[in-house]
Design a protein around this motif. Structure first.
Motif, PDB file in Angstrom:
ATOM      1  N   PHE A   2       2.611 -36.035   7.551  1.00  0.00           N
ATOM      2  CA  PHE A   2       3.850 -35.483   7.281  1.00  0.00           C
ATOM      3  C   PHE A   2       3.820 -35.122   6.050  1.00  0.00           C
ATOM      4  O   PHE A   2       4.200 -34.069   5.514  1.00  0.00           O
ATOM      5  CB  PHE A   2       5.031 -36.057   7.598  1.00  0.00           C
ATOM      6  CG  PHE A   2       5.244 -36.351   9.174  1.00  0.00           C
ATOM      7  CD1 PHE A   2       6.382 -35.349   9.573  1.00  0.00           C
ATOM      8  CD2 PHE A   2       4.710 -37.013  10.076  1.00  0.00           C
ATOM      9  CE1 PHE A   2       6.740 -35.289  10.964  1.00  0.00           C
ATOM     10  CE2 PHE A   2       5.125 -37.214  11.282  1.00  0.00           C
ATOM     11  CZ  PHE A   2       6.286 -36.238  11.700  1.00  0.00           C
ATOM     12  N   GLN A  23       5.808 -25.516  11.253  1.00  0.00           N
ATOM     13  CA  GLN A  23       4.611 -25.288  11.283  1.00  0.00           C
ATOM     14  C   GLN A  23       4.098 -25.528  12.689  1.00  0.00           C
ATOM     15  O   GLN A  23       3.100 -24.815  13.312  1.00  0.00           O
ATOM     16  CB  GLN A  23       3.861 -25.960  10.386  1.00  0.00           C
ATOM     17  CG  GLN A  23       4.003 -25.731   8.930  1.00  0.00           C
ATOM     18  CD  GLN A  23       3.333 -26.372   7.751  1.00  0.00           C
ATOM     19  OE1 GLN A  23       2.491 -26.130   7.411  1.00  0.00           O
ATOM     20  NE2 GLN A  23       4.284 -27.212   7.340  1.00  0.00           N
ATOM     21  N   TYR A  24       4.147 -26.799  13.265  1.00  0.00           N
ATOM     22  CA  TYR A  24       3.665 -27.100  14.648  1.00  0.00           C
ATOM     23  C   TYR A  24       4.083 -26.219  15.615  1.00  0.00           C
ATOM     24  O   TYR A  24       3.112 -25.842  16.505  1.00  0.00           O
ATOM     25  CB  TYR A  24       4.270 -28.618  14.764  1.00  0.00           C
ATOM     26  CG  TYR A  24       4.082 -29.007  16.484  1.00  0.00           C
ATOM     27  CD1 TYR A  24       2.850 -29.886  16.567  1.00  0.00           C
ATOM     28  CD2 TYR A  24       4.823 -28.698  17.258  1.00  0.00           C
ATOM     29  CE1 TYR A  24       2.843 -30.414  17.802  1.00  0.00           C
ATOM     30  CE2 TYR A  24       4.985 -29.237  18.540  1.00  0.00           C
ATOM     31  CZ  TYR A  24       3.675 -29.842  18.741  1.00  0.00           C
ATOM     32  OH  TYR A  24       3.561 -30.398  20.118  1.00  0.00           O
ATOM     33  N   LEU A  83       7.360 -30.117   9.053  1.00  0.00           N
ATOM     34  CA  LEU A  83       6.105 -30.482   9.891  1.00  0.00           C
ATOM     35  C   LEU A  83       6.284 -29.620  11.365  1.00  0.00           C
ATOM     36  O   LEU A  83       5.336 -28.745  11.831  1.00  0.00           O
ATOM     37  CB  LEU A  83       5.514 -31.832  10.389  1.00  0.00           C
ATOM     38  CG  LEU A  83       4.379 -32.097  10.995  1.00  0.00           C
ATOM     39  CD1 LEU A  83       3.582 -33.126  10.430  1.00  0.00           C
ATOM     40  CD2 LEU A  83       4.928 -32.284  12.797  1.00  0.00           C
ATOM     41  N   SER A 100      -2.705 -25.827   9.031  1.00  0.00           N
ATOM     42  CA  SER A 100      -1.696 -26.253  10.097  1.00  0.00           C
ATOM     43  C   SER A 100      -2.142 -26.641  11.126  1.00  0.00           C
ATOM     44  O   SER A 100      -1.552 -27.464  11.862  1.00  0.00           O
ATOM     45  CB  SER A 100      -0.865 -24.911  10.277  1.00  0.00           C
ATOM     46  OG  SER A 100       0.002 -24.580   9.149  1.00  0.00           O
ATOM     47  N   ALA A 158       2.024 -31.862   5.746  1.00  0.00           N
ATOM     48  CA  ALA A 158       2.505 -30.565   6.075  1.00  0.00           C
ATOM     49  C   ALA A 158       3.566 -30.122   5.086  1.00  0.00           C
ATOM     50  O   ALA A 158       3.745 -29.127   5.092  1.00  0.00           O
ATOM     51  CB  ALA A 158       3.014 -30.974   7.303  1.00  0.00           C
ATOM     52  N   GLN A 159       4.017 -31.042   4.425  1.00  0.00           N
ATOM     53  CA  GLN A 159       5.084 -31.081   3.502  1.00  0.00           C
ATOM     54  C   GLN A 159       4.534 -30.115   2.407  1.00  0.00           C
ATOM     55  O   GLN A 159       4.878 -29.130   1.875  1.00  0.00           O
ATOM     56  CB  GLN A 159       5.708 -31.970   3.135  1.00  0.00           C
ATOM     57  CG  GLN A 159       6.864 -31.828   1.985  1.00  0.00           C
ATOM     58  CD  GLN A 159       7.535 -33.195   1.442  1.00  0.00           C
ATOM     59  OE1 GLN A 159       6.898 -34.063   1.605  1.00  0.00           O
ATOM     60  NE2 GLN A 159       8.808 -33.048   0.844  1.00  0.00           N
ATOM     61  N   LEU A 199      -1.838 -34.811  14.618  1.00  0.00           N
ATOM     62  CA  LEU A 199      -0.603 -35.410  14.963  1.00  0.00           C
ATOM     63  C   LEU A 199      -0.606 -35.944  16.404  1.00  0.00           C
ATOM     64  O   LEU A 199      -0.367 -36.911  17.046  1.00  0.00           O
ATOM     65  CB  LEU A 199       0.621 -34.491  14.760  1.00  0.00           C
ATOM     66  CG  LEU A 199       2.130 -35.051  15.246  1.00  0.00           C
ATOM     67  CD1 LEU A 199       2.483 -36.311  14.212  1.00  0.00           C
ATOM     68  CD2 LEU A 199       3.104 -33.800  14.856  1.00  0.00           C
ATOM     69  N   GLN A 255      10.638 -33.749   6.045  1.00  0.00           N
ATOM     70  CA  GLN A 255       9.186 -33.381   6.312  1.00  0.00           C
ATOM     71  C   GLN A 255       9.015 -33.315   7.755  1.00  0.00           C
ATOM     72  O   GLN A 255       8.315 -32.517   8.136  1.00  0.00           O
ATOM     73  CB  GLN A 255       8.700 -34.783   5.960  1.00  0.00           C
ATOM     74  CG  GLN A 255       8.220 -35.074   4.381  1.00  0.00           C
ATOM     75  CD  GLN A 255       7.876 -36.523   4.179  1.00  0.00           C
ATOM     76  OE1 GLN A 255       8.135 -37.613   4.929  1.00  0.00           O
ATOM     77  NE2 GLN A 255       7.249 -36.703   3.090  1.00  0.00           N
ATOM     78  N   ILE A 269      -3.306 -30.185  10.964  1.00  0.00           N
ATOM     79  CA  ILE A 269      -2.049 -31.291  11.030  1.00  0.00           C
ATOM     80  C   ILE A 269      -1.898 -31.385  12.394  1.00  0.00           C
ATOM     81  O   ILE A 269      -1.399 -32.491  12.807  1.00  0.00           O
ATOM     82  CB  ILE A 269      -1.064 -30.576  10.306  1.00  0.00           C
ATOM     83  CG1 ILE A 269      -1.562 -30.681   8.650  1.00  0.00           C
ATOM     84  CG2 ILE A 269       0.175 -31.451  10.146  1.00  0.00           C
ATOM     85  CD1 ILE A 269      -0.650 -29.912   7.535  1.00  0.00           C
ATOM     86  N   LYS A 270      -1.585 -30.096  13.102  1.00  0.00           N
ATOM     87  CA  LYS A 270      -1.297 -30.238  14.585  1.00  0.00           C
ATOM     88  C   LYS A 270      -2.268 -31.161  15.389  1.00  0.00           C
ATOM     89  O   LYS A 270      -1.445 -32.002  16.121  1.00  0.00           O
ATOM     90  CB  LYS A 270      -0.778 -29.048  15.279  1.00  0.00           C
ATOM     91  CG  LYS A 270      -0.516 -29.012  16.657  1.00  0.00           C
ATOM     92  CD  LYS A 270       0.006 -27.635  16.817  1.00  0.00           C
ATOM     93  CE  LYS A 270       0.566 -27.523  18.516  1.00  0.00           C
ATOM     94  NZ  LYS A 270       0.748 -26.281  18.631  1.00  0.00           N
ATOM     95  N   PHE A 322       3.680 -26.301   3.150  1.00  0.00           N
ATOM     96  CA  PHE A 322       4.532 -25.655   4.035  1.00  0.00           C
ATOM     97  C   PHE A 322       5.140 -24.102   3.376  1.00  0.00           C
ATOM     98  O   PHE A 322       4.937 -23.181   4.117  1.00  0.00           O
ATOM     99  CB  PHE A 322       6.005 -26.521   3.879  1.00  0.00           C
ATOM    100  CG  PHE A 322       7.162 -25.710   4.525  1.00  0.00           C
ATOM    101  CD1 PHE A 322       7.244 -25.532   6.075  1.00  0.00           C
ATOM    102  CD2 PHE A 322       8.215 -25.163   3.917  1.00  0.00           C
ATOM    103  CE1 PHE A 322       8.323 -25.184   6.936  1.00  0.00           C
ATOM    104  CE2 PHE A 322       9.414 -24.516   4.693  1.00  0.00           C
ATOM    105  CZ  PHE A 322       9.391 -24.415   6.074  1.00  0.00           C
TER     106      PHE A 322
END
Length: 367
Positions: free
Chosen positions: A143, A19-20, A16, A280, A146-147, A287, A12, A283-284, A150
């Motif tokens: 996470f 992509q980050y 992540l 993506s 993101a998985q 985070l 994971q 998610i960034k 992906f």
């Protein structure tokens, strides 16, 4: 102590961070990197990624000394409370600022291309609600999200370079190896180092990771994968538009898509691109906000991060709306001060690691 079943796996972490690392660069910063590095932007990318991973490694070395404890709980025992709290506050602000910067880039893109008549505060607020709920749900949710996307994310970004070959000028390939300007390469390297060095927030997250001793291996593979993906977009962009035009395009990726001519379905790749960016980038941003929330929570000695989720997200949205009036002003901020600020905050763990090692050595010698 964190339950083992609630920990983040190394797979994971790889998914992540891959992509980050490539999402923002491909979507928003490729033009800036090409402007600085020109045909040698690929060299700036590789050198800057190495520098950023090194800064991340420093944070990792500090965190792995106490892999089961959160930095917010023990940081003050290393350098003292009078210095620790201001430094942590600076790091928290840098995470929040980074989240606001990415949010502002996303908001400008959506407003300019798709929602031109929608107020900026409305777009940012709707996005902020999604981010707040993601942060409130916790680190494992971020996470796992993101998985889950992906492979779709990788497919969405790699399909474009496969179909733009006819638009490239192969005679320009030689320029990638003989057009070197040291000042431009250094400026591009500085930019990429700051972006890749933001991964140093693993200092605040290491106890969440299963098998923390292999974390840098996962991050290294993620960095290598992201470099490959970025290069598959950067080189076609340079060979189609050249460095001067590419540097003046706000969204080079959209212009690259216009060269795809293989049928009515794939000619309109905008929805695929947007779905990848939205997922993506959310998610960034989530985070970044989560790290700022968890750092604040642990510094105050609290157990539950949820009470701070909405307030910190609101602060991030406010910062997003106030940091610049227009997209050119945002680019100006990027080129004048932001990268230096990020580099400075990314070097803070070096101070902790040096002091911690010196104190440990003194204790060992006295014993």
């Amino acid at each position: 102590m964190i339950n083992q079943s609630g920990r983040v796996t190394q797979l994971q972490i790889y998914m992540l961070f891959t992509q980050y690392l490539f999402t923002t660069m491909i979507g928003f910063l490729m033009g800036t990197l090409i402007e600085k590095g020109g045909y040698a932007a690929w060299l700036s990318l590789i050198a800057g990624a190495a520098g950023g991973v090194f800064l991340t490694y420093i944070s990792y070395r500090l965190a792995i000394r106490r892999p089961t404890r959160f930095f917010g709980h023990y940081g003050h025992t290393i350098i003292g409370k009078w210095l620790h709290y201001p430094l942590v506050a600076l790091m928290i602000f840098s995470f929040l600022f980074s989240a606001a910067f990415v949010m502002r880039e996303l908001q400008d893109f959506i407003s300019d291309v798709y929602l031109s008549n929608t107020p900026a505060w409305a777009v940012a607020s709707v996005f902020g609600i999604c981010v707040a709920y993601a942060v409130r749900s916790g680190i494992t949710t971020i996470f796992r999200a993101a998985q889950g996307i992906f492979f779709l994310s990788i497919f969405g970004v790699l399909i474009v370079p496969l179909f733009v070959g006819e638009g490239m000028n192969p005679d320009m390939l030689i320029a990638l190896t003989n057009h070197f300007k040291l000042k431009g390469i250094w400026s591009g390297t500085y930019l990429v180092t700051a972006l890749y060095g933001q991964m140093n927030f693993i200092l605040f997250l290491l106890p969440y990771f299963a098998k923390p001793g292999t974390t840098m291996r996962s991050i290294g593979w993620a960095a290598a994968t992201s470099i490959f993906i970025i290069l598959t977009h950067m080189i076609p962009t340079l060979l189609i538009f050249g460095p001067h035009l590419s540097a003046n395009l706000f969204f080079p990726e959209l212009e690259l898509i216009s060269y795809v001519r293989i049928g009515s379905f794939l000619e309109n790749l905008d929805p695929i691109l947007i779905s990848v960016w939205l997922s993506s980038l959310f998610i960034k941003i989530s985070l970044f906000v989560f790290v700022s929330v968890i750092a604040l929570t642990h510094t105050f000695g609290l157990q539950d991060h949820k009470p701070f989720s909405f307030s910190m997200t609101a602060a991030m949205i406010t910062l997003c709306l106030l940091m610049a009036r227009t997209a050119p002003e945002l680019s100006e901020a990027l080129n004048h001060g932001e990268m230096t600020f990020l580099i400075i905050t990314e070097c803070i763990p070096i101070v902790y690691l040096l002091v911690d090692r010196i104190r440990f050595r003194k204790l060992t010698d006295s014993a």
